[in-house]
Structures are given as C-alpha cells and as structure tokens.
Write an enzyme that holds these catalytic residues in place. Structure first.
Site, PDB file in Angstrom:
ATOM      1  N   GLU A 169       0.817  -1.216   0.000  1.00 52.62           N
ATOM      2  CA  GLU A 169       0.000   0.000   0.000  1.00 52.62           C
ATOM      3  C   GLU A 169       0.852   1.269   0.000  1.00 52.62           C
ATOM      4  O   GLU A 169       0.353   2.346   0.323  1.00 52.62           O
ATOM      5  CB  GLU A 169      -0.959   0.020   1.199  1.00 52.62           C
ATOM      6  CG  GLU A 169      -1.666  -1.293   1.485  1.00 52.62           C
ATOM      7  CD  GLU A 169      -2.553  -1.785   0.351  1.00 52.62           C
ATOM      8  OE1 GLU A 169      -2.718  -1.058  -0.650  1.00 52.62           O
ATOM      9  OE2 GLU A 169      -3.065  -2.914   0.441  1.00 52.62           O
ATOM     10  N   GLY A 191     -11.654   4.323 -19.284  1.00 50.51           N
ATOM     11  CA  GLY A 191     -13.059   4.697 -19.356  1.00 50.51           C
ATOM     12  C   GLY A 191     -13.500   5.167 -20.725  1.00 50.51           C
ATOM     13  O   GLY A 191     -14.666   5.549 -20.904  1.00 50.51           O
ATOM     14  N   ASP A 197      -1.112  -0.649 -10.415  1.00 45.64           N
ATOM     15  CA  ASP A 197      -1.339  -2.072 -10.193  1.00 45.64           C
ATOM     16  C   ASP A 197      -1.240  -2.792 -11.533  1.00 45.64           C
ATOM     17  O   ASP A 197      -1.855  -2.366 -12.520  1.00 45.64           O
ATOM     18  CB  ASP A 197      -2.731  -2.310  -9.606  1.00 45.64           C
ATOM     19  CG  ASP A 197      -2.821  -1.961  -8.135  1.00 45.64           C
ATOM     20  OD1 ASP A 197      -1.799  -2.057  -7.430  1.00 45.64           O
ATOM     21  OD2 ASP A 197      -3.926  -1.571  -7.691  1.00 45.64           O
TER      22      ASP A 197
END
Length: 532
Positions: free
Chosen positions: A210, A273, A349
């Site tokens: 993280e 998107g 990621d």
C-alpha cells in the site's frame, strides 16, 4: 528494413528530452487458493492470470526479442508468486483456460439472444465469440509452453536478460506501519528470501504494501538489505523529480508522479473509461463473457454497444501518443524546474493492464516502443540510482497511497474491529511461538524446525493481510474480507490453544489440516523470528 530496425532508426532520429522515465507495476492479489471460487475467490486469480499476467509476459518477451532491455520495474508480491507456482493453482488455471475456450465456442455458435443488451444479440455475440476462441486457444498454448512449471521460470528468464527489475516485498502483504516490529521484520526478510529462492535473483528494491510508510521503517529496510522502495507522490510533498534518501539511512524513496500516473488511471478518470474500450462490468450472462464496449459513462449495461476491436485499437494509438507527449512535457518541465535532468515514475497495479482494462497490454507494448522513439530514455529504479537521479535526504510523513494518502483505509473507524483482531492475534501467535521454540532446543543441539510454529505464523500473516481492511473500507466484497480475516485468526488461535494446553499431537493435526489449504511459503521458518 525490418520493423525493429525502423523503430531503432526513429529512436536515433528523435530529439531526446532530459532525464529518465520509469514504469513501475505492482502485482498483487491476496491468497485465494482453496478459499472460494465465485464471485470472489479463485476466479479472481484466474481472471487476472489470463487477462494480465500471461499478456504481460508475452509483451515483455516480444520487446526483449527486439533487444530492448531495462523496460519496467516489476513488483511481484510473495503471495502472488506463491500462487503462480502452486501445483493446485496451475491445474486450476489450465481448467479455467479450457473452460474459457468452451464458453467462447458457445458464444460463437449462439443462435438466440442471450441477454438484453445489443452486445448479446446473436450476430454480435457470434463475432465476439470467434475472437475470444482464438484468444483462448493462444493462451492455452502459451500456458502449456511457458507456465506449466509455474511463473518463476518465465520471470527468471526476463530477469536474466535484464528486461525487468524485480521488486520484492513482505510475506502476505501486511500493512506494515500497524504491524508488531518483530513480525514486520520477519515478514520482510522471509519475503525477500522467498523471491531469491524462486527467481535466483535477490531484489534490492521493494514495493512496500500500500506504499505505506511510518517514520523509522527505513532502518529496518536498510538492515534487510533494501536499497529503495516506493511511496506515493504526496509522501514526498509532490516533489517526485528525484529519488530521495530517507533520513541518514541511505535507503532511497521513489515517489509516484501523480500528474503522469493519473493520466492513465485515477479515482475519477483515465484511459480505460474511453467509450471504445471493452466494458469490464457488462457480462453476457449465458456465457460469462464481456462482449460490450464502454459506450458511455452514463449508459446502462443493457444499452451497451457491441465491442469493436478496430475502434478500440484506434483509441489505443491515441492514448499512446497522449501519454508519450505527457511524459515528454513532464520530463522537460521538471528538469527545468530543478536545474538538472529529472526522473519521472509512473506506477500502477499490474492488474489494471488486462483485467480492468482489456486493452492495457497492447497499450503497454506500444508505449514501451513509442517512448524511446520520441526521445524518452526508459529505465528501471535501479538505473535511476546508478545514474544519479537521487536528491538530498528527506524526512517522510506517515503515509500510504490509499484514500487521503494516510492510513485511514487500514486504521479508520470502519475497520477498527480488524485492527483490534490483528493486534490480538499477533500477540497470541508471537507468545505461543516463543514458548514453542524455547522448549525445542538444548545446549547440545540446535532447535529443530517446528511445523506447528511455522503454521501459526503462516496463518497470522494471512490474518494481517492489508487486503481485508482495504476491501471492507472500499465496500468491495467486504463480507468475504471479514470472513477471511476471521478464518485465519481462528486458525491461529485454534492451533495456539492446543499447543498452549500441552496437546501437542492435536496441535500437529490442526496445523496439518490448515496447511492443506494454506500451505504457501513452504520455506517459512519460525526459528528465524527475531527475538524480543
């Protein structure tokens, strides 16, 4: 002139910009084997494996064949590496790929509408199914050729060829700032040793889980042989143009450049998107495939248009060009600002590329060609240190790359019960393991390895995985996350209680039972737990 030679000529002709660009990918999933299948569980692993990990290795091998080196810095957490090498998971992945191929055949021969959306109409679904079948067939062949003995051989080849730099990390991906220092040190050292064992390469850099940091952690990194680690941009107060040694440790923190990274993906926007790209959320319910394109952010699933590969491919080219220009401008501006060549780090990621964003691997391949062609030098974090992209020492604040850039996702009120659970379980585990090991040796003989103590620590590390509070805070399969945290906590307590009450045989049987599901990190050795 071959395609590779044409690319090399363009690279030679491009006007270079100052500095260095590094792409960092963080590969992580929690331990999913033997813990459910659908909708959360092993399916998550197999989807990511097929959509991300196989295509990423394919891209890197393709670029390596063009004599390209030092392409990316790739973080692979020990828990992902364990699953990609695990015989049970390898067999499960083979079955999953074959099932994908069968589902594609079903779609390719569909004669009646299987859903309400235009993408599920028979003609559109048949075309989509035919393409999916070709893709599944290719991945089955690649899996059999390169992956049947696990991920380690495939990644080792890329490491040996200096195509990638490897980042390691602690076992089971704990949120380190909240972890007992003894277990924190144990998890990190064992995680680095696990990577060295699998890949025959000892990582000197890590992706801290993280990107979480607490003042003083750099000392532990230095003691473990870590030379550099990742933080988020705000941890360096937004000044990410150079790596910065933390305090007087000599350990360098590299910060994610949010201006560049958010161009690709942010909490609110980014390339995936775009209307032309495959929609992640819209399924054809008869086949389980995803045949629709995004179409529009406000368009409901039942109105999504069929996926059009040509339209998506054109969008990839647009976004490659946009990213390359963004990097060029950022390098030029940052170099001018600091008065010396700057370093720009974009970090994501790994699962974004293929799983969440189907076109991501193709974008990666084209970007890694286009950046050098546009005069941008691409290198790894280790390259940045070797070439002097390091500034003056800095003191870092407590931080992470989560919401608010602090610890709230893992320590907030919403997960206070998990924080308490972790603390109690760790205390129980450490106390039990200390007593078990203390009675195992003598002055004349070393302490023998203790299978029960090993399993207690294994279950404890699974309990404190940062994934569970993240999933709860984000309300993403929160029930599953709480179930997993409490399941591993129960295992730790159950084995510990048997051992503490003198029922050694029962503790052994319990440890063996839990190990059948949670047998990862076979080299984990409780005897290496730091003393109090």
């Amino acid at each position: 002139m071959s395609g590779a030679n044409k690319v090399q000529k363009r690279e030679a002709d491009a006007e270079p910009v100052p500095g260095l660009f590094t792409l960092v990918l963080h590969t992580h999933l929690p331990w999913l084997a033997h813990h459910g299948r659908w909708p959360v569980g092993e399916e998550w692993l197999y989807q990511s494996w097929s959509a991300c990990y196989l295509p990423l290795v394919r891209v890197l091998r393709t670029l390596a064949a063009e004599n390209r080196r030092h392409l990316i810095t790739l973080g692979v957490t020990p828990v992902v590496a364990a699953q990609l090498d695990d015989p049970y998971c390898l067999q499960g992945m083979q079955h999953w790929l074959a099932n994908w191929q069968l589902r594609a055949v079903e779609a390719a021969t569909m004669r009646t509408a299987s859903g309400a959306s235009p993408a599920s109409e028979p003609k559109a679904l048949r075309q989509f199914g035919s393409r999916e079948h070709t893709e599944a067939e290719r991945e089955l062949a690649e899996f059999d050729a390169l992956w049947r003995h696990g991920a380690s051989p495939a990644l080792r080849e890329l490491l040996d060829g200096e195509v990638i730099e490897l980042l390691g990390g602690p076992l089971a991906h704990p949120f380190q700032p909240l972890l007992n220092p003894r277990l924190r040190e144990f998890a990190l050292r064992e995680g680095l040793a696990d990577a060295a064992h699998r890949f025959a390469h000892s990582p000197t850099g890590i992706w801290a889980p993280e990107c979480a940091y607490s003042p003083g952690m750099e000392a532990g990194y230095a003691d473990a042989g870590v030379s550099h680690f990742m933080v988020d941009g705000p941890s360096l107060h937004g000044d990410t143009a150079l790596g910065r040694p933390v305090g007087d440790s000599g350990v360098v923190a590299f910060g994610r450049d949010l201006q560049v990274s958010y161009r690709v993906w942010s909490p609110k926007s980014g390339y995936p998107g775009h209307a032309a790209y495959r929609d992640f959320h819209t399924y054809d319910h008869a086949t389980g495939l995803k045949p629709a394109r995004v179409t529009g952010r406000a368009v409901p699933s039942e109105e999504k248009a069929p996926y059009d590969p040509a339209r998506a491919d054109a969008a990839v080219d647009v976004h490659v060009a946009d990213f390359v220009e963004t990097v060029r401008q950022r390098l030029s501006a940052e170099s001018a600002r600091i008065g010396r060549p700057a370093h720009v780090v974009a970090a994501f990621d790994t699962e974004l590329f293929g799983h969440w964003w189907y076109e991501g691997p193709v974008w990666l391949e084209r970007v890694l060609r286009a950046l050098p062609a546009a005069g941008v030098r691409v290198g790894t974090l280790s390259d940045a240190i070797a070439d002097g992209f390091v500034g003056s020492p800095v003191e870092l604040p407590p931080s992470s790359w989560g919401s608010g850039k602090d610890w709230q996702v893992w320590s907030g009120e919403q997960v206070a019960d998990l924080v308490q659970l972790n603390s109690e379980v760790v205390d129980t585990a450490l106390s039990t393991v200390d007593k078990a090991l203390a009675r195992g040796g003598s002055l004349d003989a070393p302490t023998p390895r203790d299978f029960v103590a090993d399993q207690i620590l294994r279950e404890t590390l699974l309990t404190v995985s940062s994934d569970w509070p993240f999933m709860v805070s984000k309300d993403s399969a929160a029930d599953y996350a709480r179930y997993r945290a409490h399941l591993h906590a129960h295992a730790t307590r159950e084995i510990s209680a048997a051992l503490a009450s003198g029922r050694d045989d029962h503790a052994q049987r319990l440890a063996e039972g839990w190990n059948r599901a949670d047998g990862l990190f076979g080299a984990l050795d409780a005897r290496r737990l730091p003393g109090r």
